[in-house]
Design a protein around this motif. Structure first.
Motif, PDB file in Angstrom:
ATOM      1  N   ARG A  25      44.462  43.855  14.871  1.00 32.26           N
ATOM      2  CA  ARG A  25      44.388  43.112  13.610  1.00 32.26           C
ATOM      3  C   ARG A  25      44.104  41.641  13.875  1.00 32.26           C
ATOM      4  NH1 ARG A  25      47.815  43.607   8.175  1.00 32.26           N
ATOM      5  NH2 ARG A  25      47.106  45.726   8.558  1.00 32.26           N
ATOM      6  N   GLY A  26      44.790  41.073  14.859  1.00 32.57           N
ATOM      7  CA  GLY A  26      44.534  39.678  15.208  1.00 32.57           C
ATOM      8  C   GLY A  26      43.099  39.460  15.637  1.00 32.57           C
ATOM      9  N   GLN A  27      42.553  40.392  16.419  1.00 31.37           N
ATOM     10  CA  GLN A  27      41.168  40.264  16.858  1.00 31.37           C
ATOM     11  C   GLN A  27      40.194  40.330  15.687  1.00 31.37           C
ATOM     12  OE1 GLN A  27      41.265  43.535  19.703  1.00 31.37           O
ATOM     13  NE2 GLN A  27      41.003  42.090  21.394  1.00 31.37           N
ATOM     14  N   VAL A  28      40.445  41.239  14.753  1.00 31.26           N
ATOM     15  CA  VAL A  28      39.567  41.362  13.591  1.00 31.26           C
ATOM     16  C   VAL A  28      39.604  40.083  12.752  1.00 31.26           C
ATOM     17  CG1 VAL A  28      39.279  42.528  11.360  1.00 31.26           C
ATOM     18  CG2 VAL A  28      39.549  43.873  13.439  1.00 31.26           C
ATOM     19  N   ILE A  29      40.805  39.539  12.547  1.00 27.03           N
ATOM     20  CA  ILE A  29      40.921  38.295  11.783  1.00 27.03           C
ATOM     21  C   ILE A  29      40.192  37.164  12.495  1.00 27.03           C
ATOM     22  CG2 ILE A  29      42.547  36.551  10.947  1.00 27.03           C
ATOM     23  CD1 ILE A  29      44.510  38.884  10.439  1.00 27.03           C
ATOM     24  N   TRP A  30      40.288  37.123  13.822  1.00 28.78           N
ATOM     25  CA  TRP A  30      39.561  36.102  14.590  1.00 28.78           C
ATOM     26  C   TRP A  30      38.057  36.232  14.385  1.00 28.78           C
ATOM     27  CZ3 TRP A  30      37.859  32.028  16.770  1.00 28.78           C
ATOM     28  CH2 TRP A  30      36.806  32.087  17.680  1.00 28.78           C
ATOM     29  N   TRP A  31      37.531  37.440  14.512  1.00 31.47           N
ATOM     30  CA  TRP A  31      36.095  37.621  14.370  1.00 31.47           C
ATOM     31  C   TRP A  31      35.635  37.309  12.944  1.00 31.47           C
ATOM     32  CZ3 TRP A  31      32.937  37.243  18.072  1.00 31.47           C
ATOM     33  CH2 TRP A  31      33.200  37.756  19.343  1.00 31.47           C
ATOM     34  N   ASP A  32      36.445  37.639  11.959  1.00 34.59           N
ATOM     35  CA  ASP A  32      36.108  37.308  10.578  1.00 34.59           C
ATOM     36  C   ASP A  32      36.049  35.797  10.400  1.00 34.59           C
ATOM     37  OD1 ASP A  32      35.562  37.952   7.847  1.00 34.59           O
ATOM     38  OD2 ASP A  32      37.661  37.578   7.343  1.00 34.59           O
ATOM     39  N   GLU A  33      36.999  35.102  11.011  1.00 34.52           N
ATOM     40  CA  GLU A  33      36.999  33.636  10.949  1.00 34.52           C
ATOM     41  C   GLU A  33      35.796  33.060  11.690  1.00 34.52           C
ATOM     42  OE1 GLU A  33      38.726  29.812   9.992  1.00 34.52           O
ATOM     43  OE2 GLU A  33      38.893  31.841   9.190  1.00 34.52           O
ATOM     44  N   PHE A  34      35.498  33.594  12.859  1.00 29.95           N
ATOM     45  CA  PHE A  34      34.324  33.166  13.619  1.00 29.95           C
ATOM     46  C   PHE A  34      33.067  33.330  12.774  1.00 29.95           C
ATOM     47  CE2 PHE A  34      30.681  34.600  16.155  1.00 29.95           C
ATOM     48  CZ  PHE A  34      30.509  33.539  17.036  1.00 29.95           C
ATOM     49  N   ALA A  35      32.953  34.479  12.120  1.00 24.82           N
ATOM     50  CA  ALA A  35      31.763  34.750  11.309  1.00 24.82           C
ATOM     51  C   ALA A  35      31.648  33.777  10.149  1.00 24.82           C
ATOM     52  CB  ALA A  35      31.805  36.190  10.784  1.00 24.82           C
ATOM     53  N   ASP A  36      32.755  33.540   9.460  1.00 29.03           N
ATOM     54  CA  ASP A  36      32.708  32.743   8.233  1.00 29.03           C
ATOM     55  C   ASP A  36      32.589  31.248   8.491  1.00 29.03           C
ATOM     56  OD1 ASP A  36      32.935  35.086   6.850  1.00 29.03           O
ATOM     57  OD2 ASP A  36      34.858  34.625   5.909  1.00 29.03           O
ATOM     58  N   THR A  37      33.292  30.749   9.491  1.00 32.99           N
ATOM     59  CA  THR A  37      33.370  29.296   9.646  1.00 32.99           C
ATOM     60  C   THR A  37      32.484  28.733  10.753  1.00 32.99           C
ATOM     61  OG1 THR A  37      35.279  29.413  11.141  1.00 32.99           O
ATOM     62  CG2 THR A  37      35.744  29.275   8.790  1.00 32.99           C
ATOM     63  N   VAL A  38      32.032  29.586  11.653  1.00 27.15           N
ATOM     64  CA  VAL A  38      31.199  29.095  12.756  1.00 27.15           C
ATOM     65  C   VAL A  38      29.792  29.694  12.685  1.00 27.15           C
ATOM     66  CG1 VAL A  38      30.959  28.897  15.252  1.00 27.15           C
ATOM     67  CG2 VAL A  38      33.231  28.798  14.213  1.00 27.15           C
ATOM     68  N   PHE A  39      29.711  31.014  12.699  1.00 20.66           N
ATOM     69  CA  PHE A  39      28.416  31.683  12.744  1.00 20.66           C
ATOM     70  C   PHE A  39      27.644  31.487  11.439  1.00 20.66           C
ATOM     71  CE2 PHE A  39      26.311  35.821  14.394  1.00 20.66           C
ATOM     72  CZ  PHE A  39      25.546  35.094  15.287  1.00 20.66           C
ATOM     73  N   ALA A  40      28.320  31.702  10.308  1.00 19.40           N
ATOM     74  CA  ALA A  40      27.649  31.526   9.019  1.00 19.40           C
ATOM     75  C   ALA A  40      27.314  30.057   8.769  1.00 19.40           C
ATOM     76  CB  ALA A  40      28.512  32.071   7.891  1.00 19.40           C
ATOM     77  N   ALA A  41      28.152  29.146   9.285  1.00 21.24           N
ATOM     78  CA  ALA A  41      27.850  27.729   9.114  1.00 21.24           C
ATOM     79  C   ALA A  41      26.571  27.351   9.856  1.00 21.24           C
ATOM     80  CB  ALA A  41      29.017  26.888   9.619  1.00 21.24           C
ATOM     81  N   CYS A  42      26.405  27.895  11.054  1.00 22.91           N
ATOM     82  CA  CYS A  42      25.186  27.635  11.821  1.00 22.91           C
ATOM     83  C   CYS A  42      23.973  28.228  11.117  1.00 22.91           C
ATOM     84  CB  CYS A  42      25.336  28.207  13.230  1.00 22.91           C
ATOM     85  SG  CYS A  42      23.874  27.970  14.275  1.00 22.91           S
ATOM     86  N   SER A  43      24.099  29.479  10.690  1.00 18.61           N
ATOM     87  CA  SER A  43      22.975  30.108   9.994  1.00 18.61           C
ATOM     88  C   SER A  43      22.683  29.387   8.690  1.00 18.61           C
ATOM     89  CB  SER A  43      23.271  31.590   9.724  1.00 18.61           C
ATOM     90  OG  SER A  43      24.181  31.760   8.657  1.00 18.61           O
TER      91      SER A  43
END
Length: 218
Positions: free
Chosen positions: A86-104
């Protein structure tokens, strides 16, 4: 359930994929940036997408919506109960929303949204910097993190895969494809996730819409 949002938003795309994997029925009501639609504004006071109206219960933000729906519809499980996973999934969701999507977003917004949807010039220097400086580091990190199973967490599909794969469509709209020679794991993984029946029809519709948007003016 009504979902408010635009197909080209990575956050909306993530939610649509999640709903498809859950088999939940919904109607997508298209809205744009700052849309005055009263239903959308009631569900999303900050006019951020996506937002939902689930039989009178309104909520905004893709992650908040997904956690609400996961509690309401626990199967199939897309946010694991196991604490570490669960912690890993929350991390990846945060990575996607705040880092990866911000770059894109820096690339997609400045090259496509600003000129094609808002009728104004984008910051092409910011887009170029994101593509040359930020994106390679993020892709290198992701390439090294994808397990042999082809799923980011627990050797099975979770929200992590849907969240992280979603922004890649925005890169694709800008003409950026993942090079299988330099990032073979991302290329194979993203193709598998974005081709799933839960999201592929929406992506096909999105690509048709973008093809019309990108047509040169007469």
């Amino acid at each position: 359930m009504i979902v408010y949002g635009s197909l080209v938003s990575p956050f909306v795309r993530k939610l649509l994929a999640y709903l498809g994997e859950k088999g939940l029925a919904f109607d997508l009501k298209g809205v744009g940036i700052g849309d005055p639609d009263p239903g959308f504004r009631a569900a999303s006071p900050l006019a951020k997408m996506p937002a939902i109206d689930d039989d009178g219960f309104t909520l905004a933000d893709s992650s908040a919506i997904i956690h609400y729906l996961e509690a309401k519809h626990p199967t199939p499980e897309l946010i694991p109960a196991d604490p570490q996973q669960r912690g890993q999934v929350i991390w990846w969701d945060e990575f996607a929303d705040t880092v990866f999507a911000a770059c894109s977003g820096k690339i997609f917004f400045n090259r496509i949204v600003a000129p094609k949807f808002l009728g104004r010039e984008g910051d092409l220097a910011a887009a170029a910097l994101a593509e040359s400086e930020e994106l390679p580091r993020l892709l290198d990190y992701l390439e090294g993190a994808i397990p042999a199973s082809g799923f980011l967490v627990g050797d099975r599909l979770t929200l992590a895969d849907l969240a992280v794969a979603s922004p890649l469509m925005n890169f694709r709209h800008c003409g950026g494809c993942i090079d299988p020679a330099t990032h073979p794991k991302i290329a194979a993984w993203s193709e598998a996730i974005l081709s799933r029946p839960s999201i592929a029809p929406w992506i096909a519709k999105e690509e048709r819409m973008m093809a019309r948007v990108m047509q040169p003016a007469d």
